[in-house]
Design an enzyme around this catalytic site. Structure first.
Site, PDB file in Angstrom:
ATOM      1  NE  ARG A   1      -2.543  -1.413   3.477  1.00 53.32           N
ATOM      2  CZ  ARG A   1      -2.831  -2.629   3.965  1.00 53.32           C
ATOM      3  NH1 ARG A   1      -3.652  -3.421   3.297  1.00 53.32           N
ATOM      4  NH2 ARG A   1      -2.330  -3.047   5.100  1.00 53.32           N
TER       5      ARG A   1
ATOM      6  CG  ASP B   1     -14.833  -5.671  -1.027  1.00 55.18           C
ATOM      7  OD1 ASP B   1     -13.609  -5.851  -0.977  1.00 55.18           O
ATOM      8  OD2 ASP B   1     -15.662  -6.471  -0.509  1.00 55.18           O
ATOM      9  CB  SER B   2     -18.858  -8.578  -3.157  1.00 54.13           C
ATOM     10  OG  SER B   2     -17.869  -9.353  -2.512  1.00 54.13           O
TER      11      SER B   2
ATOM     12  CG  ASP C   1      -5.147  -7.609  -2.420  1.00 54.85           C
ATOM     13  OD1 ASP C   1      -4.624  -8.734  -2.566  1.00 54.85           O
ATOM     14  OD2 ASP C   1      -5.203  -7.023  -1.320  1.00 54.85           O
TER      15      ASP C   1
ATOM     16  CB  CYS D   1      -3.333 -13.919  -0.778  1.00 59.42           C
ATOM     17  SG  CYS D   1      -5.110 -14.062  -0.937  1.00 59.42           S
TER      18      CYS D   1
HETATM   19  N1  SAH Z   1      -6.799  -5.065  -0.729  1.00 62.99           N
HETATM   20  C1  SAH Z   1      -7.419  -5.216   0.572  1.00 62.99           C
HETATM   21  C2  SAH Z   1      -7.657  -6.671   0.930  1.00 62.99           C
HETATM   22  C3  SAH Z   1      -8.533  -7.429  -0.041  1.00 62.99           C
HETATM   23  S1  SAH Z   1      -9.227  -8.885   0.605  1.00 62.99           S
HETATM   24  C4  SAH Z   1      -6.568  -4.494   1.620  1.00 62.99           C
HETATM   25  O1  SAH Z   1      -5.466  -4.003   1.282  1.00 62.99           O
HETATM   26  O2  SAH Z   1      -7.001  -4.389   2.761  1.00 62.99           O
HETATM   27  C5  SAH Z   1     -10.323  -9.403  -0.633  1.00 62.99           C
HETATM   28  C6  SAH Z   1     -11.644  -8.655  -0.704  1.00 62.99           C
HETATM   29  O3  SAH Z   1     -12.345  -9.150  -1.843  1.00 62.99           O
HETATM   30  C7  SAH Z   1     -12.597  -8.829   0.465  1.00 62.99           C
HETATM   31  O4  SAH Z   1     -12.896  -7.554   1.015  1.00 62.99           O
HETATM   32  C8  SAH Z   1     -13.892  -9.441  -0.158  1.00 62.99           C
HETATM   33  O5  SAH Z   1     -15.071  -8.881   0.395  1.00 62.99           O
HETATM   34  C9  SAH Z   1     -13.744  -9.057  -1.600  1.00 62.99           C
HETATM   35  N2  SAH Z   1     -14.404  -9.915  -2.608  1.00 62.99           N
HETATM   36  C10 SAH Z   1     -14.405 -11.270  -2.673  1.00 62.99           C
HETATM   37  N3  SAH Z   1     -14.996 -11.687  -3.813  1.00 62.99           N
HETATM   38  C11 SAH Z   1     -15.377 -10.567  -4.496  1.00 62.99           C
HETATM   39  C12 SAH Z   1     -16.024 -10.336  -5.749  1.00 62.99           C
HETATM   40  N4  SAH Z   1     -16.376 -11.350  -6.546  1.00 62.99           N
HETATM   41  N5  SAH Z   1     -16.234  -9.064  -6.139  1.00 62.99           N
HETATM   42  C13 SAH Z   1     -15.881  -8.024  -5.335  1.00 62.99           C
HETATM   43  N6  SAH Z   1     -15.243  -8.195  -4.146  1.00 62.99           N
HETATM   44  C14 SAH Z   1     -15.003  -9.438  -3.728  1.00 62.99           C
END
Ligand code: SAH
Length: 393
Positions: free
Chosen positions: A206, A247-248, A297, A337
């Site tokens: 970040r 995000d979902s 991510d 990840c």
């Molecule tokens: N980049 C973030 C961490 C991401 S974790 C950070 O730095 O803090 C992964 C995220 O993906 C979660 O918040 C989850 O809610 C979201 N997610 C999972 N599947 C998804 C989808 N199909 N569309 C949108 N968001 C999704």
């Protein structure tokens, strides 16, 4: 002390200091849940002291390879002190730190994160579950803190025959904490957030993202799988004026919105989209939108190598779409990840995505998890987070 004897030749990985023994390697011996056992080779040589997991296919997790060492409260104090000494040498620019990272810190099945004055732990294996009280006391004594919250609500506990647990182990009170990362403030609830509350492993990425956004003068930034908007705050800090978080999870996005104002940024510079990333990317392509920087991510698509093929297709899909949305000279920061997808395979997937998108890009950096989530030489399984930063040609 019960003895577990391994089959002929099965001592090899323990001799290399790899801490796991699978069911098929055991010739004879049994023990109770989490009990400390003496592990011996077929020839009767001492190999290690280990915790026994009756339900798991990983039957033994080594505590120590030193025959003279006793596995008692003082053992956990020593391991925790060593882990903290390592973090102290890292000079981490945050009050959010991973203090114990399982096997890499010699404590298999234990994860501990510190968020300001609150410790959050996951007890993920029989051994750490059995020693929970001693571990909790040692953690508080070593850090000088008074609050330890348990987030053992991860699916991997099932493999150990354990049910999910969530609540205070020591101390009590509000579960909301304020994290200071780089120069940013981020709020989280240790009882409700993902994992232990936040994704500390992406801290350095970040910070680097903010630096890139500033360096490129990127204005239009798309943060996919934004969670609570850590990369979005970084983008705003880097000078972006048109940041979209996708995000979902509604609650995660509400936090992202809160984080924008909490850090003094103009709310008009940020948009939160509660939507599926894949569909959003496709929609943006149809609309002809372009971005100067994009973060991808996603959650873990491949929990193990067995899922690697399906996961590869999913990674390729979103990266192909992401690359198509990049303005010329734009930067894509893409991560995985999944432990089941190694760095080499990930690189291949992104190359394939570029090929399908008809887009070439410069690889400007290859990154991993922040070093308070250590990888060690003897435990390659510890590598999980990897990222590629690519710039459209
Ligand atoms: N980049 C973030 C961490 C991401 S974790 C950070 O730095 O803090 C992964 C995220 O993906 C979660 O918040 C989850 O809610 C979201 N997610 C999972 N599947 C998804 C989808 N199909 N569309 C949108 N968001 C999704």
């Amino acid at each position: 002390m019960k003895v577990i004897k391994l089959r002929e030749g099965k001592e090899r990985s323990l001799l290399r200091r790899h801490p796991w023994v699978f069911e098929g390697s055991i010739a004879k011996g049994k023990a109770d849940f989490g009990e400390t056992v003496r592990v011996e080779s077929a020839g009767g040589d001492f190999l290690c002291w280990a915790a026994y997991s009756p339900s798991s296919s990983i039957k033994l997790r080594a505590w120590s390879f030193d025959e003279a060492e006793r596995i008692d409260a003082a053992f956990f104090e020593r391991r925790i002190a060593a882990a903290l000494a390592y973090r102290a040498r890292l000079a981490i620019d945050s009050n959010g730190q991973r203090l114990i990272h399982g096997e890499a810190d010699g404590l298999p099945g234990l994860i501990v994160d510190r968020y300001a004055d609150t410790l959050v732990a996951q007890f993920l294996a029989a051994g750490t579950e059995a020693w929970k009280g001693a571990i909790a006391d040692a953690l508080l004594a070593a850090t000088g803190l008074t609050r330890l919250f348990e987030r053992s609500d991860s699916g991997v506990r099932q493999l150990e025959g354990l049910t999910p647990v969530k609540g205070w182990v020591r101390g009590e009170g509000a579960t909301e904490v304020e994290l200071h990362e780089s120069s940013w403030k981020l709020k989280l609830d240790v009882a409700e957030g993902h994992k232990t509350g936040y994704y500390l492993d992406q801290r350095d990425n970040r910070r680097e993202f903010a630096r890139w956004v500033r360096q490129l003068g990127a204005q239009r930034v798309l943060n996919c799988y934004s969670y609570t908007g850590g990369f979005s705050v970084a983008a705003l800090a880097g000078g972006a004026t048109d940041v979209t978080s996708v995000d979902s999870s509604g609650p995660a996005l509400a936090r992202a919105t809160e984080h924008v104002t909490l850090n003094g940024f103009n709310p008009a510079h940020h948009q939160a989209l509660d939507a599926d990333v894949n569909a959003t990317l496709r929609g943006f392509i149809k609309e002809g939108r372009q971005f100067d920087a994009i973060v991808l991510d996603p959650p873990k698509f491949a929990p193990s190598a067995a899922h690697a093929e399906r996961a590869s297709r999913a990674y390729k899909d979103i990266n192909r779409l992401g690359l198509r949305l990049l303005a010329p000279g734009g930067l894509l920061c893409t991560y995985s990840c999944s432990g089941g997808v190694g760095p080499e395979l990930f690189h291949k997937i992104i190359a394939g995505a570029g090929m399908d998108a008809g887009i070439d890009a410069y690889i400007v950096d290859r990154v991993g998890a922040a070093p308070d989530h250590p990888q060690t030489l003897v435990f390659p399984e510890g590598e999980y987070l990897k990222g590629l930063l690519v710039m459209r040609r």
